[in-house]
Design an enzyme around this catalytic site. Structure first.
Site, mmCIF file in Angstrom:
data_model
loop_
_atom_site.group_PDB
_atom_site.id
_atom_site.type_symbol
_atom_site.label_atom_id
_atom_site.label_comp_id
_atom_site.label_asym_id
_atom_site.label_seq_id
_atom_site.Cartn_x
_atom_site.Cartn_y
_atom_site.Cartn_z
ATOM 1 N N HIS A 200 0.855 -1.189 0.000
ATOM 2 C CA HIS A 200 0.000 0.000 0.000
ATOM 3 C C HIS A 200 0.891 1.238 0.000
ATOM 4 O O HIS A 200 1.441 1.612 1.037
ATOM 5 C CB HIS A 200 -0.916 0.008 1.228
ATOM 6 C CG HIS A 200 -2.093 -0.895 1.098
ATOM 7 N ND1 HIS A 200 -1.977 -2.264 0.972
ATOM 8 C CD2 HIS A 200 -3.430 -0.635 1.063
ATOM 9 C CE1 HIS A 200 -3.189 -2.800 0.869
ATOM 10 N NE2 HIS A 200 -4.077 -1.832 0.910
ATOM 11 N N GLY A 241 -12.463 1.530 3.129
ATOM 12 C CA GLY A 241 -11.379 0.701 2.626
ATOM 13 C C GLY A 241 -10.437 1.452 1.699
ATOM 14 O O GLY A 241 -10.669 2.604 1.321
ATOM 15 N N HIS A 242 -9.365 0.764 1.312
ATOM 16 C CA HIS A 242 -8.328 1.404 0.493
ATOM 17 C C HIS A 242 -8.857 1.866 -0.867
ATOM 18 O O HIS A 242 -9.708 1.233 -1.472
ATOM 19 C CB HIS A 242 -7.119 0.479 0.316
ATOM 20 C CG HIS A 242 -7.425 -0.854 -0.294
ATOM 21 N ND1 HIS A 242 -6.648 -1.957 -0.094
ATOM 22 C CD2 HIS A 242 -8.429 -1.277 -1.097
ATOM 23 C CE1 HIS A 242 -7.131 -2.983 -0.754
ATOM 24 N NE2 HIS A 242 -8.220 -2.589 -1.380
ATOM 25 N N ASN A 243 -8.378 3.014 -1.294
ATOM 26 C CA ASN A 243 -8.677 3.631 -2.599
ATOM 27 C C ASN A 243 -10.099 4.176 -2.726
ATOM 28 O O ASN A 243 -10.475 4.650 -3.804
ATOM 29 C CB ASN A 243 -8.447 2.650 -3.765
ATOM 30 C CG ASN A 243 -7.107 1.987 -3.745
ATOM 31 O OD1 ASN A 243 -6.104 2.609 -3.412
ATOM 32 N ND2 ASN A 243 -7.067 0.716 -4.075
#
Length: 326
Positions: A200, A241-243
């Protein structure tokens, strides 16, 4: 994304990063970025026909993709053909950014030097890392940890027991107690009984006037950034969550969860305990009822409810008997 201020990148050339590729060029790899953000001398990836329009317009020098998808890419983008795009992306990102797959503790944390933050108020037991920037008239509550290179704007209020890393925060932002922002997201690739952690290298960007209530968790981006738009409010225990990218003027009630890489438009309202699946696009002015499960894209100006979430009129018609019995 700009230059990466949170993760140290190796200086590598293309052939060092992809030694199996037989090509007659070589360049210093500046970064790995999404299709729409990648530029010359940068690497991108293309793993789903869903993103064919972005693929056709990418400016990346090289793209990790499959035999079936390569036709959508520009002629001047070199195609790195693989069977598993995400596996190769994870490998290359880990090589270029060696410390991006695990959240190592920041061992440079110290008590803030007040002469460096003359117009900032600190509670007890606050620790901050190197090169942290905090704007004037901000307040940092007790027992907070602000890790290296984090930027916090003016007139911000950070509650107690908050941990912030890999993040850039705008002005007039309120973050209430017990939030954790900028940690690694939930990403891995199962491989023969062992999970390969997905690196990440992104960050969290929180724009001006945002308010984040107690106990929220916001993961940093994997390749892209996680973004919270201006004047958006998150209730208690929201997970992002990511992005994920949330637009401006959104209202998100308690215990809503967003899976990775979904994009939420402006002026969106979501009721408590709703869930949004990954890689979806939610339009502007959308309303999502509490407890709903969103599993497909939603166009602008829609009101949906249920699991799976459907237009409200359909939901009421489908459940008319239950409503009548009540």
């Amino acid at each position: 994304m700009g230059s990466n201020i949170f993760f140290k990148k190796k200086n590598m050339k293309f052939k060092d990063l992809f030694p199996k590729e037989k090509c007659n060029f070589n360049f210093k790899v500046n970064d790995i970025k999404p299709l729409d953000l990648a530029k010359k001398n940068e690497i991108t990836f293309f793993d789903s026909v869903r993103y064919k329009n972005l693929a056709s317009q990418t400016n990346a020098s090289a793209c990790i993709t499959t035999q079936k998808l390569k036709e959508y890419l520009p002629n001047n983008t070199y195609k790195i053909i693989v069977k598993n795009v995400l596996l190769e992306l994870a490998r290359a990102t880990k090589v270029l950014y060696p410390n991006s797959d695990i959240d190592y503790p920041d061992l440079l944390l110290k008590k803030p030097v007040k002469s460096n933050h003359k117009k900032v108020k600190f509670g007890n037991n606050v620790l901050i890392g190197k090169k942290v920037k905090i704007g004037k008239n901000s307040i940092i509550g007790s027992n907070c940890i602000i890790e290296s290179n984090v930027q916090i704007g003016k007139n911000c209020i950070i509650g107690s027991n908050v941990i912030i890393k890999n993040s850039i925060i705008g002005n007039n932002v309120v973050i209430q107690d017990n939030c954790k922002i900028g940690q690694k997201g939930f990403g891995f690739i199962p491989l023969n009984g062992k999970n390969l952690k997905f690196p990440h290298i992104g960050q969290v960007n929180i724009n001006d006037e945002v308010e984040i209530a107690s106990g929220c968790t916001i993961d940093r981006g994997s390749i892209d950034n996680t973004i919270i738009g201006k004047n958006t409010y998150l209730d208690n225990q929201v997970h992002i969550g990511h992005n994920v990218q949330i637009g401006s003027n959104c209202m998100i009630a308690g215990q809503v969860g967003f899976a990775g890489s979904s994009k939420i438009g402006n002026n969106v309202s979501i009721g408590g305990q709703a869930g949004v699946s990954g890689h979806l696009k939610i339009g502007n002015n959308v309303k999502i009822g509490g407890g709903s499960g969103v599993v497909k894209d939603i166009e602008d100006n829609q009101i949906v409810m249920g699991y799976p979430a459907i237009p409200l009129k359909e939901f009421i018609k489908k459940n008319k008997k239950d409503f009548d019995n009540d």
